[in-house]
Enzyme design. Structure first.
Site, PDB file in Angstrom:
ATOM      1  N   ASP A   1      58.281  43.510 -48.230  1.00  0.00           N
ATOM      2  CA  ASP A   1      58.661  43.897 -46.885  1.00  0.00           C
ATOM      3  C   ASP A   1      57.947  43.143 -45.591  1.00  0.00           C
ATOM      4  O   ASP A   1      56.806  42.885 -45.712  1.00  0.00           O
ATOM      5  CB  ASP A   1      58.102  45.348 -46.559  1.00  0.00           C
TER       6      ASP A   1
ATOM      7  N   HIS B   1      57.981  45.596 -31.993  1.00  0.00           N
ATOM      8  CA  HIS B   1      57.334  46.415 -32.817  1.00  0.00           C
ATOM      9  C   HIS B   1      55.901  46.036 -33.019  1.00  0.00           C
ATOM     10  O   HIS B   1      55.152  47.218 -32.903  1.00  0.00           O
ATOM     11  CB  HIS B   1      58.342  46.452 -34.313  1.00  0.00           C
TER      12      HIS B   1
ATOM     13  N   GLU C   1      61.107  53.987 -40.782  1.00  0.00           N
ATOM     14  CA  GLU C   1      61.323  52.479 -40.048  1.00  0.00           C
ATOM     15  C   GLU C   1      62.683  52.052 -40.504  1.00  0.00           C
ATOM     16  O   GLU C   1      63.196  51.892 -41.354  1.00  0.00           O
ATOM     17  CB  GLU C   1      60.187  51.684 -40.601  1.00  0.00           C
TER      18      GLU C   1
ATOM     19  N   GLU D   1      64.975  49.170 -40.837  1.00  0.00           N
ATOM     20  CA  GLU D   1      64.938  47.736 -41.196  1.00  0.00           C
ATOM     21  C   GLU D   1      66.494  47.455 -41.746  1.00  0.00           C
ATOM     22  O   GLU D   1      67.312  48.069 -42.261  1.00  0.00           O
ATOM     23  CB  GLU D   1      64.072  47.484 -42.273  1.00  0.00           C
TER      24      GLU D   1
ATOM     25  N   ASP E   1      62.311  52.402 -44.316  1.00  0.00           N
ATOM     26  CA  ASP E   1      61.059  51.996 -44.921  1.00  0.00           C
ATOM     27  C   ASP E   1      60.149  53.368 -44.611  1.00  0.00           C
ATOM     28  O   ASP E   1      59.240  53.435 -43.434  1.00  0.00           O
ATOM     29  CB  ASP E   1      60.366  50.693 -44.410  1.00  0.00           C
TER      30      ASP E   1
ATOM     31  N   ARG F   1      52.111  58.094 -41.607  1.00  0.00           N
ATOM     32  CA  ARG F   1      51.209  57.309 -40.514  1.00  0.00           C
ATOM     33  C   ARG F   1      49.816  57.729 -40.739  1.00  0.00           C
ATOM     34  O   ARG F   1      48.781  56.876 -40.594  1.00  0.00           O
ATOM     35  CB  ARG F   1      51.730  57.469 -39.136  1.00  0.00           C
TER      36      ARG F   1
ATOM     37  N   LYS G   1      53.485  53.977 -48.019  1.00  0.00           N
ATOM     38  CA  LYS G   1      54.936  53.484 -47.949  1.00  0.00           C
ATOM     39  C   LYS G   1      55.543  53.540 -49.385  1.00  0.00           C
ATOM     40  O   LYS G   1      56.714  53.296 -49.552  1.00  0.00           O
ATOM     41  CB  LYS G   1      54.898  51.950 -47.645  1.00  0.00           C
TER      42      LYS G   1
END
Lengths: 444, 444
Positions: free
Chosen positions: B143, B150, B215, B217, B249, B253, B269
């Site tokens: 990744d 960002h 996320e 992507e 993704d 947090r 993740k």
């Protein structure tokens, strides 16, 4: 950890080389790997090390020397990777290890007919003739960071005003590593190119790594995985672990220093990782378990990382040694110079805690997945598992038996890792060697 | 990037649904995936999206409608993963795409005999009846972190006094991700448990993630890899790339904030990553390339990351959108609320630069490996690719069409990502949808 007759120090094999006190592979060990006769087009297949031989599990299966679960387990080892065998679970692993122990023990030979013993003899391949493959198709490789002595050494070297990251004492910290570049002992590792920022420079440059290092680790093979969205409780975590091997986490320190903030090491580590060919099973390691303790002035593990059993035998006393063999050693006929010696028993987090923490959020492990323990450094300076620690980040080069010095690795250097377990009243069992050689960088 | 007749906006198919302006899959697209009829025990196999159908490449192979390299390529797609097809290289990919274009174009029907057209018709499966698998056996997943908007948003939120890490403008920063938990659109993702440190607390606790995020992507599938110890020059890097899909993704947090120093994200993740089922080929993306520039006051890419061709068309103008569908949307029959919209053309590093940087140290990529672009956020606030940016780390919740608000994701929320390309004089081609649903946490 239950001990049984396979841990009896008096047990011997009818294969003489298994009874030689110097072999890492006595009858009490029986580690698993993937092999074939070197230089042939034979299929890679499962094998077990005994003395100076490999027990060929394909040949053994075809010779019909096994029955029941052990026979099924051996059949699963006829493939070029042990994943299916791993997935069968601890009962199957134990059944096959016990059956091999019986077949190759001295006692059992006396009761056997000549043809059976001859048939077993035909299932033995000299290790001198063998080449090895990766033990499993590795789906994912996770590298941990679980030696507090290593972590403290690194912090002191890289950030003189720094302290250990606050999470270290609360969780076995880890990151994902690269699977494609994992190789087996004997791997030749090309010195990587990469970006690095010279001291005082305002912009980076690309060049061959100038601070190439090794890291002494253990590799942990997952036997049985877990479903996505589920977790593995710490009390049963070791039932998911097939066994351990030696692991060299090659590291490019100059590349690492420049690339690692904020997402961790990437190209500094992913050019190569080297594994020893034999996986020593958790069963074989049972006699060498050690007490695991957290001192009262440190954070105690959260409930999900804690069981009463941990204190009794959560740790494993695996002796580890790293030696360096340079071209001059070979020229002068000298053995590799020992760089350090330590034990895995010092590790701050246990194998079970690593497995459990890995799955606490529902991440699924699969049969054949590999965990690295993280660099294994003991409390003393000469117990450090990487050159960056032993040489104070290159400021105090090490003197070798040849008179040469090393701050970091040179081209042609061979890193030799060994590991073994010993305990009064029990056999000495070993992991064999994990060798890896540095090749010069090449841009073309 | 060479354009040819497969990019001709006037081309139409004899399959009416491919000519409907609303379909993401006109004749000019022809993206590849792995499918079978849902709810059956059929083998998963390769397919290509056209209008509202899937062209079944197994059936097409067996119907003998192809010849030469295209026929060989289609045969390689008869497996449950496209790795072997990928490994054939760009000539084979192009041969099959062109052959499909001919077979299904309106012009060619008129010249065809009835039986052939009937045979082609039998190779079409309604997308409404299909379920999808991962397009390839993914060996490694990397990744990246390549959107400067960002990166700046995150730095501002998490370290008010912080600045962008100095390496960001010199290299496409990346880390290795988890392969085992990658799923296909429709994936149901259990909210992870994990350790987090509450604000002001001295010790962490374990609990369900309270700040679950997505996320936005793009996923980049490696077609042809490189040998260990070799590198892929930037000028030929795109020949190694098969194509792109959408990638979510998922990110926890609170877990991320506590675990990520110093080794980067891990459990935050690795519980899930969701891919859209169709891979849009680099050939299909050719008309939507865009100029790539580095402003003169910024660091210019080092030589190994730079070619003259980059400036002309190094970027790709892929329009991207994220929407959120809550249980209340479904109850009220409302479409998902759009959260943001941006384009991949803003990305600071290109696909070719990611591939080249990944291999500069000799790390080997393999056919079927997956790269994530990193979160794609544009320069404006409503172009951000994650909730943490859109809601200012939760301080400014978003209001949805239902009247609800969201700081982070709730259980039952469905994240819907879409992507498409359009340019005057060319067809509008799409990626389809990438949906993923949040399930409640579970400790048992």
């Amino acid at each position: 950890m239950k001990l049984d007759h396979t841990h009896d120090v008096t047990a011997t094999s009818w294969l003489a080389s298994a009874n030689d006190g110097a072999t890492p592979f006595p009858l009490q060990n029986l580690p698993f790997g993937i092999f074939r006769r070197a230089g042939t087009a034979e299929a890679f297949r499962g094998g077990v090390a005994l003395g100076d031989r490999v027990i060929d599990l394909s040949a053994l299966s075809e010779a019909n020397c096994l029955s029941g679960l052990a026979a099924q387990a051996a059949r699963a080892c006829m493939q070029p990777a042990l994943n299916d065998f791993f997935a069968m679970g601890a009962d199957a692993w134990r059944a096959l290890r016990h059956a091999l122990f019986e077949l190759f023990s001295a006692q059992h030979r006396s009761g056997r007919s000549g043809p059976v013993t001859e048939a077993l003899g035909r299932c033995l391949v000299p290790q001198a003739d063998a080449e090895y493959g990766l033990p499993a198709r590795i789906g994912d490789y996770t590298d941990f960071y679980t030696s507090i002595d290593h972590a403290r050494n690194i912090v002191k070297l890289l950030r003189p005003d720094g302290t250990l990251a606050p999470n270290f004492q609360w969780m076995p910290v880890a990151y994902h590593g690269r699977v494609s570049s994992i190789g087996i002992a004997g791997q030749q590792v090309r010195r990587p190119y990469g970006q690095r920022l010279a001291e005082g420079a305002r912009s980076p440059e690309v060049g061959p790594c100038a601070r190439l290092d090794y890291e002494l680790e253990l590799g942990i093979f997952i036997g049985v995985g877990n479903g996505q969205g589920t977790r593995i409780p710490v009390g049963s975590a070791e039932q998911h672990v097939f066994g351990l091997c030696l692991l060299n986490d090659w590291s490019a320190r100059d590349i690492q220093a420049w690339e690692s903030v904020p997402l961790g090491p990437f190209l500094a580590k992913n050019f190569a990782t080297t594994l020893s060919p034999w996986i020593v099973t958790m069963d074989a390691l049972a006699p060498y378990r050690a007490a695991w303790a957290r001192s009262p002035d440190e954070p105690q593990p959260l409930a999900y990382l804690s069981t009463p059993a941990l204190a009794a035998d959560g740790a494993i006393d695996i002796q580890l040694e790293v030696a360096l063999e340079t071209e001059n050693h070979r020229r002068d006929g000298l053995p590799a110079t020992r760089l350090s010696r330590t034990s895995f028993r010092h590790q701050y987090w246990t194998v079970a805690q690593m497995v459990t923490h890995h799955t606490v959020g529902g991440c699924n492990l699969r049969s054949g997945d590999l965990l690295g323990s993280g660099t294994i450094s003991g409390p003393a300076q000469d117990e450090a598992g990487a050159l960056i620690e032993l040489t104070q980040a290159g400021r105090s080069p090490i003197r070798l038996a040849t008179g040469e010095t090393r701050a970091f690795l040179d081209d042609g250097d061979v890193v030799v890792m060994t590991g073994w377990c010993e305990r009064p009243g029990y056999a000495r069992i070993g992991f064999g060697e994990n060798r890896g050689e540095v090749l010069p960088a090449s841009w073309d």
